[in-house]
Design an enzyme around this catalytic site. Structure first.
Site, mmCIF file in Angstrom:
data_model
loop_
_atom_site.group_PDB
_atom_site.id
_atom_site.type_symbol
_atom_site.label_atom_id
_atom_site.label_comp_id
_atom_site.label_asym_id
_atom_site.label_seq_id
_atom_site.Cartn_x
_atom_site.Cartn_y
_atom_site.Cartn_z
ATOM 1 N N GLU A 5 -21.723 2.101 -23.672
ATOM 2 C CA GLU A 5 -22.083 1.416 -22.423
ATOM 3 C C GLU A 5 -23.531 1.686 -22.043
ATOM 4 O OE1 GLU A 5 -18.142 -0.188 -21.748
ATOM 5 O OE2 GLU A 5 -20.194 -0.715 -21.201
ATOM 6 N N GLU B 148 -6.698 -12.184 -19.006
ATOM 7 C CA GLU B 148 -7.325 -11.154 -19.814
ATOM 8 C C GLU B 148 -6.676 -11.062 -21.196
ATOM 9 O OE1 GLU B 148 -9.798 -7.510 -20.259
ATOM 10 O OE2 GLU B 148 -9.931 -9.440 -19.268
ATOM 11 N N ASP C 182 -14.765 -5.852 -31.232
ATOM 12 C CA ASP C 182 -15.473 -7.118 -31.074
ATOM 13 C C ASP C 182 -16.951 -7.087 -31.445
ATOM 14 O OD1 ASP C 182 -15.805 -5.443 -28.911
ATOM 15 O OD2 ASP C 182 -15.296 -6.925 -27.382
#
EC number: 3.2.1.-
Length: 585
Positions: free
Chosen positions: A206, A461, A342
């Site tokens: 992050e 989601e 991903d």
């Protein structure tokens, strides 16, 4: 940590040049000049966003004083228990000199009609108004905190307390022409202390995509030196995350151990996206600074994935979990393009672009994953209107292996997986394979279909769909939330820019109206708890992720802006939608 505080009002800001012309004749001259400029602009069809961007880059000094506060820890001078090699890997050279290292990616758009332009710009301005509302609420209620709480009108810390929403939104403010807001945010960034954290553990993934990516993209767009200075401070912290025996990154940096350089504890297993999504940002930082150490750090990651690509249960793909501690990216029984994996795959073609096609391993990784995903993960679901063009869709599922080695495709997909349509289309153009562009379109259309299928116009989601041998329709909405995610509009943006087909602009407008309406609060936008029922007042969650402004609203804005703004032939966007300039050859 010293914090820049926004003014309670805006009167103190420097007055404009026109406002300083107090004498009557000067006012008349100024008015005449404005009318002349307006006439010329109107005759020429208006000023493109790319021209405005160039003007911003040369529009003079910032409107806010910059007071740079150097971080209290000099991460660049830490003595490591496991020092880097003395002979650092150098950035690869493009395969040939001059132009033409990469094929054209973006569609050659023709001049639009006046009516089409008016419609597009009206939609663009609607996105701008919502972005401005959300930013103003963050500025008022959560300044210098990581995220806005839109319902309770407060703020919260989420990622080390370095003002995640502020840093993540920098390039969005610039791209949308919010120059005053950008200048104020840059002045605040200058005072962030990357030597102090609100959490004892700093998540390297992050921190990399939101903070480092945000700083570098804003620097690439504006040329503000303070942004590169802070990017280097933060890049050196992330570089410290490689202070391990095999020079592989940890998933979470122990802040105090990192300060001492005593070595970091490697997690036994991490999601594959975590190490795989450090490559783009650290490569770009080496390109920006001329210091090869950042690129050198990620070469071990690339080499490890390259050597293991054909050793997994699904050659070409990697398991959801890998072990940097044991240098193992092959053992595992679950394969997906969704959450946890991903952006590992997203970065293969984007690294190919950033390195101008100069890295053979990256090209092999890209082609291998494209072919394996088509063979093993994609399926066409049964839908009620299966004969319509809009129903020519693909969904990406998950492949699971049992202990006996038997595989089963789970037809579950996530909003996170919706990035894959854009990634396939981008890779298709980069490798000149129009079949992959078409596959990307069908995947993106699958996510658009999911948006339109639910009564709120928003995709859940997580959901399941039927494969062709079963009755038609959806089976579950396992997670019915919409948490402001960008992946679907991200793919719509890429398909619009790559193909030029109007269906993508229309899909984007439908999606924007739905999410703007469904997430609306007095102070901006909030996550929706259940999108499967159409109610007058949807249940909302008191949270606005930084990626709402950084990604989702930015992609909507770019769909309705001139294609010259952030051209796909000039920029590569990281997984947080931060645009990095492609190097010039």
């Amino acid at each position: 940590m010293p914090q820049f505080r926004p003014p309670t009002h805006r009167q103190w800001r420097p007055r404009s040049r026109l406002a300083s012309l107090t004498r009557g004749k000067h006012v008349l001259v100024a008015i005449a000049l404005c009318l002349t400029i307006f006439y010329l602009v109107s005759r020429s069809g208006g000023t493109s966003e790319s021209t405005l961007l160039e003007r911003h880059m040369n529009s003079g000094p910032p409107r806010y004083p910059i007071k740079v506060v150097k971080s209290s820890v000099d991460w660049g001078n830490i003595e490591y228990r496991h020092p880097p090699p003395t002979n650092l890997a150098q950035l690869p050279k493009p395969p040939r000199k001059g132009k033409g290292n990469l094929p054209r990616v973006q569609h050659k758009f023709k001049k639009e009609s006046a009516a089409a332009r008016a419609t597009r710009e009206a939609r663009r301005d609607a996105v701008l108004r919502l972005t401005k509302k959300c930013w103003d609420s963050y500025r008022r209620y959560a300044w210098m905190q990581d995220a806005l709480l839109p319902l309770s009108k407060g703020g919260t810390q989420q990622f080390s307390g370095w003002a995640a929403t502020l840093v993540d939104s920098l390039d969005t403010l610039w791209i949308m022409g919010l120059r005053d807001e950008f200048d104020e945010a840059v002045a605040a960034v200058a005072e962030i202390d990357f030597g102090s954290s609100t959490s004892p553990l700093v998540n390297i993934f992050e921190t990399n995509i939101r903070y480092l990516g945000g700083l570098m993209a804003a620097y690439d767009l504006s040329g503000r030196g303070v942004l590169l200075q802070k990017a280097v401070e933060l890049g050196d912290l992330i570089y410290g995350g490689f202070n391990t025996m095999d020079r592989m990154p940890v998933d979470n940096i122990n802040f105090e151990a990192a300060k001492e350089g005593t070595g970091l504890l490697m997690e036994p297993h991490v999601v594959s996206a975590s190490p795989g999504t450090l490559t783009l940002e650290l490569t770009r930082l080496s390109q920006m600074t001329g210091d090869p150490k950042y690129y050198d750090a990620i070469t071990g990651i690339v080499d490890l994935f390259y050597r293991g690509q054909n050793q997994t249960a699904v050659p070409g793909l990697f398991p959801m979990f890998v072990s940097m501690a044991h240098l193992d990216v092959t053992a595992g029984n679950t394969f997906t393009l969704g959450g946890c994996a991903d952006s590992l795959y997203e970065y293969f073609p984007k690294m190919h672009a950033l390195l101008l096609g100069g890295h053979a391993q990256i090209a092999t990784l890209t082609r291998g994953f494209l072919d394996a995903a088509k063979r093993n993960l994609f399926f066409r679901p049964m839908v009620p209107d299966s004969t319509s063009p809009e129903a020519d869709i693909l969904i990406s599922g998950n492949l699971n292996f049992d202990p006996d080695g038997n595989s089963r495709l789970d037809p579950e997909t996530e909003h996170l997986t919706c990035f894959i349509g854009g990634t396939f289309a981008l890779a298709g153009r980069l490798f000149q394979n129009e079949q992959d562009v078409a596959v990307g379109a069908r995947l993106a259309r699958g996510c658009v279909y999911a948006y339109r299928a639910f009564p709120t116009g928003m995709m859940p989601e997580r959901l399941n769909m039927y494969r062709p041998h079963l009755p038609k329709g959806f089976t579950t909405a396992k997670d019915p939330r919409y948490i402001l995610r960008p992946e679907a509009i991200e793919s719509v943006f890429y398909l619009w820019r790559i193909t030029g087909d109007m269906e993508w602009q229309e899909a984007a407008w439908d999606m924007f109206q739905a999410v703007a309406r469904g997430t609306a609060t007095e102070t901006g936008s909030a996550a929706v708890l259940d999108v499967t029922e159409d109610k007058p007042n949807l249940p909302l969650d008191d949270y606005m992720e930084s990626f709402w402004i950084a990604e989702t609203l930015k992609y909507f804005y770019l769909v309705f802006s001139s294609p010259d703004l952030i051209s796909l032939d000039k920029y590569v966007l990281n997984t947080e939608a931060h645009p990095f300039l492609l190097p010039q050859t």
